[in-house]
Scaffold this active site. Structure first.
Site, PDB file in Angstrom:
ATOM      1  N   THR A 103       0.842  -1.196   0.000  1.00  0.00           N
ATOM      2  CA  THR A 103       0.000   0.000   0.000  1.00  0.00           C
ATOM      3  C   THR A 103       0.875   1.243   0.000  1.00  0.00           C
ATOM      4  O   THR A 103       2.075   1.185   0.273  1.00  0.00           O
ATOM      5  CB  THR A 103      -0.903   0.060   1.243  1.00  0.00           C
ATOM      6  OG1 THR A 103      -0.115   0.422   2.388  1.00  0.00           O
ATOM      7  CG2 THR A 103      -1.593  -1.256   1.500  1.00  0.00           C
ATOM      8  N   ASP A 104       0.280   2.368  -0.290  1.00  0.00           N
ATOM      9  CA  ASP A 104       0.941   3.642  -0.040  1.00  0.00           C
ATOM     10  C   ASP A 104       0.645   4.024   1.416  1.00  0.00           C
ATOM     11  O   ASP A 104      -0.012   3.295   2.161  1.00  0.00           O
ATOM     12  CB  ASP A 104       0.449   4.706  -1.018  1.00  0.00           C
ATOM     13  CG  ASP A 104       1.485   5.816  -1.232  1.00  0.00           C
ATOM     14  OD1 ASP A 104       2.386   5.983  -0.392  1.00  0.00           O
ATOM     15  OD2 ASP A 104       1.378   6.527  -2.252  1.00  0.00           O
ATOM     16  N   TRP A 105       1.102   5.187   1.800  1.00  0.00           N
ATOM     17  CA  TRP A 105       1.119   5.647   3.188  1.00  0.00           C
ATOM     18  C   TRP A 105      -0.271   5.581   3.838  1.00  0.00           C
ATOM     19  O   TRP A 105      -1.169   6.337   3.491  1.00  0.00           O
ATOM     20  CB  TRP A 105       1.643   7.071   3.206  1.00  0.00           C
ATOM     21  CG  TRP A 105       1.951   7.639   4.551  1.00  0.00           C
ATOM     22  CD1 TRP A 105       1.111   8.351   5.351  1.00  0.00           C
ATOM     23  CD2 TRP A 105       3.192   7.559   5.257  1.00  0.00           C
ATOM     24  NE1 TRP A 105       1.751   8.725   6.505  1.00  0.00           N
ATOM     25  CE2 TRP A 105       3.035   8.254   6.470  1.00  0.00           C
ATOM     26  CE3 TRP A 105       4.429   6.972   4.988  1.00  0.00           C
ATOM     27  CZ2 TRP A 105       4.066   8.381   7.405  1.00  0.00           C
ATOM     28  CZ3 TRP A 105       5.450   7.097   5.898  1.00  0.00           C
ATOM     29  CH2 TRP A 105       5.262   7.794   7.100  1.00  0.00           C
ATOM     30  N   ASP A 138      -2.823   3.850   3.556  1.00  0.00           N
ATOM     31  CA  ASP A 138      -3.982   3.860   2.666  1.00  0.00           C
ATOM     32  C   ASP A 138      -5.039   2.816   3.001  1.00  0.00           C
ATOM     33  O   ASP A 138      -6.179   2.930   2.535  1.00  0.00           O
ATOM     34  CB  ASP A 138      -3.530   3.727   1.213  1.00  0.00           C
ATOM     35  CG  ASP A 138      -3.165   5.072   0.620  1.00  0.00           C
ATOM     36  OD1 ASP A 138      -3.680   6.092   1.104  1.00  0.00           O
ATOM     37  OD2 ASP A 138      -2.360   5.110  -0.331  1.00  0.00           O
TER      38      ASP A 138
END
Length: 772
Positions: free
Chosen positions: A305-307, A309
């Protein structure tokens, strides 16, 4: 649990569960010994061990007073079995030595507590940009302007070498979001608006960074994380992390293409789009994460995932009631590792979800296989800590010269009335504008810090534009009066202007070099409400133009800010975008004539705020003005088109012809063309040759043209070269109304350098597979 004795065993091969479905050949060749080792480790893990491998924690949670706190590391690893960490101490660049020592200590603790190495990741975007002593390249948007794949490959090579020299085996790059909306604040992180350029440059960087064998990454290469999958760069509002509305055909044909090609090139990890497409958050989409990537391509890499998310699925997107439900949705959709930067308690919630049978253990095992596979491919089980003393090429002259050359060849000359450029030696030059004496603005975001706001401190040994011009033309001949400056914590904040001082200084100048554009920013903080260049900067240009002195406008910006009302006031315009630490030197060399311009715009530079276009617009968008009661005016009116770029010399195209066959073709053919390019000027130059296609009639409205191939040549004055360009006929296929790829019979126009030839497809072909 501790893992030991990881030797491969052929007996385990038969027990390996396939990571992909169906009869698709895997895009990365499977390595039996590696897979056996993955299964051996997996078979000895408890549920708690497995869950911990799926979680990544920010380094801020294991530091105290700006230094690594080994007690905190041991506590988190021991309790939660966490398998990955990211980011840098204090949130700013450290030296490679400090970084290496920090990660080595984390790794030793991980091996002691788990017997499984951690995998540490960093955002290395235009070089090893979180190392204070590394080589920074121009940003991706600049490298795209070179139309030279070699620069993307070289940047990948340098990122990998210098990152590995700091004990980091994994980078969150390249960025592969199509920059098709100039409002978007991450426009400069992309390779521009064209899917073919995006694919070619991304593949080049991926192979440069990983090497040619993705199953065995050596200590001079790293794993990439291609991002942000997918459709992230075209939010409907232009604001970061907001919803995108994308036609299904375009999503498959244009937005998926760069990722598909990087999977085929061996990309080992993928970072998901933080936002949504057509109402579906990508982190929740089984179709996009599992079906498109893992099943249809047989990709056995890892999705991260991104930060934070996963949290956004309930805090922002409201498709889950709480974090636990968000975790259930995301993991079942195909997320393998959660970037949960601050809260390892997420591990407990994942365990509960498995015990409640809301996430099947088969999905957990699949995710953990992918994490372990990455660690084996990186050689971390064999060598979790390696010596960083032998990286003698770190920051070497070859790396620095490649960055400088890339900066030179990325800058785009857009206007040069009366051949005011190059500037003559001995000329009195006024250098002005808020971008004239800042390293921060030359580098942009992801430079020493997230927002790039530390660059003036860390990069003070490099030349700003003013310093480089003073060095090139003589200190006595160059005067600096900014007129307008950036100030304060907000990147958009500008000082009270001092136009009068700049105007007074112009009185003794022969030429004015006005450096305007943007301060550095990154991601959501870079959102804007007006694409126009700031009013204070525009007024500075007007005040200086009123002096009657010739004005050279330098655009130093991460996205094309609108300047239609002040462009006529300038004799010359140069778009330098974000050229990095050697940008000042590169610009000085170009303005002096020591170097020649060769860059071309990798995006459309719009003229009007409410008329934003890409070069491959639909033919029906270009409707001529009608007389009468109604005005259906949709004429394309841009400041500069995709591919625009002048030189100090002139290139003439002639004799374009079809090499393959008689102009008829069908699916499976290779289409080949020749064109002769001659340098008719009086100095050497480089020319990027762009080959386009136009489908004249199609069952869905065709794009007016599409880029199909590009290359670069160097020509001396008077020299000519016959250039051969080719591409597979299947490149002319598109995704039809039924979602299937189709190449339709009919006429196609192939164009290059103002010339064109006609081709005819003799039969229609429709594919039953999702990818071609």
């Amino acid at each position: 649990m501790k893992i030991s004795n990881l030797a491969a065993s052929a007996a385990i091969i038969g027990a390996i569960a396939s990571s992909c479905s169906g009869n698709v050949d895997p895009v990365i060749k499977r390595d039996a010994e590696l897979e056996a080792n993955v299964e051996r480790v997996l078979g000895k893990m408890t549920l708690e061990d497995k869950i911990g491998q799926m979680v990544q924690i920010n380094i801020s949670e294991i530091e105290t007073d700006g230094r690594l706190d080994t007690a905190k590391v041991a506590g988190i690893v021991r309790k939660y079995r966490v398998g990955s960490f990211l980011n840098v101490l204090q949130g700013v660049s450290q030296t490679r030595q400090v970084t290496a020592e920090t990660i080595a200590e984390i790794q030793r603790i991980s091996m002691r507590e788990l017997g499984i190495p951690t995998v540490f990741g960093l955002d290395m975007i235009h070089g090893a940009s979180y190392l204070s002593d590394a080589t920074f390249f121009p940003q991706e948007i600049n490298l795209a302007a070179t139309f030279e794949r070699g620069y993307a490959a070289k940047m990948g090579e340098v990122i990998a070498y210098e990152t590995r020299a700091a004990m980091v085996p994994w980078v969150f790059s390249p960025v592969m979001d199509l920059g098709r909306d100039p409002r978007w604040p991450r426009h400069w992180e992309s390779w521009g608006e064209d899917p073919y350029v995006q694919s070619e440059m991304s593949v080049a960087e991926t192979v440069g960074a990983q090497g040619t064998d993705p199953n065995h990454i050596d200590n001079e290469h790293v794993a990439v994380s291609i991002k942000h999958y997918l459709g992230y760069g075209v939010p409907a509002t232009g604001k970061d992390r907001t919803p995108a509305i994308i036609a299904p055909g375009d999503l498959r044909e244009k937005f998926f293409r760069p990722f598909r090609e990087c999977f085929r090139a061996g990309a080992l990890t993928l970072m998901a789009n933080s936002a949504s497409i057509n109402g579906v958050p990508v982190h929740s989409s089984h179709e996009y994460l599992t079906e498109w990537c893992k099943e249809q391509l047989g990709w056995d890499g890892m999705v991260v995932t991104d930060w934070a998310d996963i949290n956004n699925l309930y805090t922002r997107e409201h498709i889950a009631a709480d974090r636990k439900e968000a975790l259930e949705i995301g993991i079942n959709a195909g997320v393998d590792m959660i970037m949960e930067p601050y809260d390892p308690v997420v591990c407990d919630e994942l365990i509960e979800l498995v015990n409640e049978k809301r996430i099947p253990i088969s999905r957990i095992d699949d995710a953990v296989r992918r994490v372990l596979r990455l660690k084996f491919r990186l050689g971390l089980f064999e060598t979790p800590v390696w010596s960083v003393d032998g990286y003698d090429r770190f920051g070497c002259e070859d790396f620095r010269n490649s960055s400088y050359r890339a900066a030179v060849e990325s800058m785009v000359l857009l206007k040069n009335e009366g051949d005011i450029l190059p500037l003559r030696q001995g000329a009195k030059i006024l250098v002005t504008g808020p971008n004239s004496n800042r390293m921060r603005t030359l580098n942009g975001g992801w430079s020493y810090s997230w927002q790039g706001d530390a660059a003036d401190r860390y990069a003070e040994s490099y030349n700003t534009i003013y310093e480089a011009l003073a060095e090139k033309f003589g200190q006595a001949n160059v005067k600096w009066v900014p007129g307008v400056s950036y100030e304060g914590a907000n990147w958009q904040s500008e000082s009270e202007p001092d136009y009068a001082s700049a105007v007074r200084a112009a009185a003794s100048a022969d030429v004015i070099v006005a450096c305007v554009g943007e301060n550095s920013y990154c991601e959501t903080p870079g959102n804007i409400n007006d694409l126009n260049l700031s009013p204070k900067q525009k007024q500075l240009v007007r005040e200086l133009a009123a002096t009657g002195k010739p004005l050279v406008l330098i655009l130093n910006e991460g996205r094309p800010r609108l300047i239609g009302d002040i462009e006529p006031l300038a004799k010359a315009v140069v778009d330098i975008m974000l050229p990095g630490n050697f940008g000042g030197d590169a610009l000085a060399a170009l303005l002096s004539g020591e170097e020649n311009f060769s860059g071309k715009l990798p995006y459309t530079y719009s003229r009007h705020a409410h008329s934003l276009h890409t070069y491959d617009y639909k033919v029906s968008e270009n409707v001529q003005t009608m007389e009468g009661l109604y005005n259906y005016d949709a004429v394309m009116d841009v400041q500069w088109p995709f591919g625009a770029g002048l030189s100090y010399t002139v290139f003439e195209y002639s004799d374009m012809k079809v090499v393959s066959g008689n102009g008829d073709f069908k699916s499976g053919d290779l289409l080949e063309f020749e064109v002769t390019v001659r340098n008719t000027g009086d100095r050497a130059g480089k020319e990027s040759i762009l080959l386009y296609s136009s489908d004249l009639v199609a069952s869905v409205i065709p794009d007016v043209k599409r880029l199909r191939q590009f290359t670069r040549i160097d020509l001396e004055p008077g020299e000519s070269e016959t250039v051969r360009l080719s591409f597979p006929a299947d490149e002319l296929a598109f995704v039809g109304r039924d979602g299937k790829w189709r190449l339709e019979k009919g006429e196609f126009r192939i164009a290059c350098g103002g010339l064109s030839v006609m081709l005819t497809c003799t039969e229609t072909n429709v594919w039953e597979t999702p990818n071609i």
